[in-house]
Every structure is written in C-alpha cells, then in structure tokens.
Design an enzyme around this catalytic site. Structure first.
Site, short mmCIF file in Angstrom:
data_model
loop_
_atom_site.label_atom_id
_atom_site.label_comp_id
_atom_site.label_asym_id
_atom_site.label_seq_id
_atom_site.Cartn_x
_atom_site.Cartn_y
_atom_site.Cartn_z
CG MET A 128 -1.84 1.18 1.31
SD MET A 128 -3.13 1.21 0.05
CE MET A 128 -4.15 -0.15 0.58
CG HIS A 129 2.77 2.43 -3.49
ND1 HIS A 129 2.61 3.25 -4.57
CD2 HIS A 129 2.65 1.16 -3.95
CE1 HIS A 129 2.40 2.52 -5.66
NE2 HIS A 129 2.43 1.24 -5.31
CB ALA A 130 1.18 7.59 -3.12
#
Length: 90
Positions: A15-17
């Site tokens: 889960m990144h941007a």
C-alpha cells in the site's frame, strides 16, 4: 450490520500512494464506511489516504476489511476485488 473479509496484499510495493488513492476514489462511489486492519491491529479508514499509507501493509500482509452501511456488501466486494487485482499494478 457489518461485513468482514480478510485479504492478502499481492502487489509488489504494498500500500503506497497510488493504491491508497485508488482505494480512496473507489470508496467515493459507495454509501458505506470501510475500515482496514492489519495483522498487528493497526486500523485505517478507507476514506483517508494518509491513514492508508500509515497502515504498514507490505506485500504478503493480511488485511481485514470491514464494511458498514447501506452498501456494505457492495463496498466490501469492490475493495476485495481491488486488492485481488493487485491494484492493477502487476
């Protein structure tokens, strides 16, 4: 009523941007509150990109998705589908 399901993060970067934004945008179409919880108990509301980024959700982590509201079933199914697709990154 509340519905829950556990899903594994499969995309390489977790889960990144970009996935956080996709999830946030997806939730705008549902009348439901969605809460994500990692295997350590850390929680994040799906309508908060910052909270999602702080969830510590790397590839392979188990995330419990909990939905509440008039469209809880539909919202849960959509979130699980997004996770299972690897956020369309792989």
């Amino acid at each position: 009523m509340t519905v829950k399901q556990t899903v594994e993060i499969t995309n390489k970067l977790g889960m990144h941007a970009r996935p956080a934004m996709k999830l946030f945008e997806l939730m705008q179409g549902f009348d439901a509150e969605v809460l994500l919880r990692n295997d350590e108990g850390t929680e994040a509301e799906a309508n908060s990109v910052i909270a999602l980024l702080m969830l510590d959700s790397a590839k392979g982590r188990q995330i419990e998705v909990e939905a509440t509201g008039p469209q809880e079933e539909e919202a849960l199914a959509a979130v699980i589908a997004l996770f299972n697709s690897g956020f369309d990154e792989d």
